[in-house]
Design a protein around this motif. Structure first.
Motif: not given
Ligand code: P6P
Length: 347
Positions: A127-128, A220, A253, A255-257, A271, A273, A283-285, A289
């Protein structure tokens, strides 16, 4: 008083294998299959870690030129991580079905000799991964289910589509300043740090408990204009000065969950999303995830929901379905939910 951090002799640490066997012995009817499955996952994690530490020196940066099932550019390391986890699970023989972010369909596994394993593994191999070439931590996330007791015939995706509350194991590997494997089987959360000099994951974070509240929020905010009103109000609430609750909170943040989750698990935080204009379902599955991280965070005393429903109670419809996600310190998630549900407002 200055704290001396005594460096313990390696032999004083319990290895992941020793820990797994110890825990297995507390289940008298255990066949050892689950322990072997965890071992298989840890082997794949070490192999991915090996390649990760060489990224930049060999041609595994960048993308494959392919799109994954999500329509996202597949990174070379995504494909490598997927391949290594599938190989390890296939070779181990304890797994009968794999669901992976990197593969459109569920992957039935015929163990050696055709006898199927009894576990289903769902995973996000890396992920990320778009962060790799800028040297930002990334991670693997895995979720483990048993085959349904009433299962007959060939294993199918339907056997995997169980609510998160049915998980028998969940964990993640964070490839960061050190590589850690953190997992739960429903009896607390334990963290293991890889010592590359001996190739063992060592118990470095026993019985992790996440703080009930914190002062960091990860979201984000570039998507702010498409957030629902309750979330906009929650963010403004986080930014208001209030000494008693440590506000204004800090935004962190990555950008890596996995990295954001791991920091919040240890230090406290939330956190988020949410549903956005570009990701109306979030966005997260759910399956590989949100569910595994929700199992971990609840076992550590935290909370995870989609803003309204606990993640572990959601009935999955498909392998790659997405969900809005609010996860972390219990009080912070509950406050965000209260704003979303109109039970709290800005005064
Ligand atoms: P955005 C990485 O693609 C991910 O799935 C997560 O690890 C991360 O938190 C998120 O998407 C980042 O998404 O839209 O903020 O760039």
């Amino acid at each position: 008083m200055n704290r001396t951090t005594a460096t313990r002799e390696l032999g004083q640490f319990k290895t992941l294998e020793q820990f797994i066997i110890e825990r297995q012995e507390s289940f008298p009817h255990s066949t050892g299959a689950f322990s072997r499955l965890l071992r298989d996952i840890s082997v794949a994690a070490k192999i991915v870690n090996y390649h990760m530490r060489r990224a930049g020196l060999v041609d595994i940066y960048g993308d494959t030129g392919e799109l994954n099932v999500q329509g996202e550019v597949q990174q070379k390391m995504d494909a490598l991580a997927h391949r290594e986890f599938v190989r390890a699970l296939r070779r181990g023989g304890e797994c009968c079905l794999i669901g992976s972010e990197e593969h459109a369909e569920a992957i039935p596994i015929r163990a050696n000799g055709g006898s199927d394993g009894k576990y289903i593994v769902l995973l996000d191999p890396l992920d990320g991964s778009s962060n790799i070439e800028v040297n930002v931590s990334v991670g693997t996330i895995f979720s483990i289910y048993r085959m349904p007791e009433d299962h007959v015939g060939e294993v199918t995706l339907e056997d995997a589509l169980q609510p998160g509350s049915k998980q028998v194991g969940a964990g993640y590997v964070v490839y960061g300043s050190s590589t850690m494997l953190v997992y739960t089987t429903g009896n607390g959360v334990n963290g293991f740090t890889l010592d590359p000099s001996i190739g063992e994951f060592l118990l470095s974070h026993p019985n992790i408990r996440t703080p009930k509240t914190g002062t960091m929020y990860a979201i984000n905010e570039g998507n702010y204009n498409s957030f629902e009103d309750g979330l906009k109000k929650y963010i403004k609430w986080c930014q208001r000065k209030d000494k008693a609750t440590g506000r204004p909170y800090k935004t962190r943040y990555i950008g890596s969950f996995v990295s954001d989750f791991h920091r919040n698990l240890l230090k406290g935080g939330i956190y988020i999303y949410p549903a956005t204009a570009s990701s109306p379902e979030g966005k997260l599955r759910l399956m590989y995830e949100a569910n595994p991280m929700a199992f971990i965070v609840e076992q550590a005393g935290g909370r995870a929901s989609d803003g309204h429903t606990p993640i572990l109670q959601k009935q999955p419809r498909e392998l790659h379905q997405r969900t809005p996600l609010y996860i972390g310190s219990e009080e912070m998630v509950r406050t965000a939910e209260a704003f979303l549900q109109g039970e709290m407002d800005l005064d």
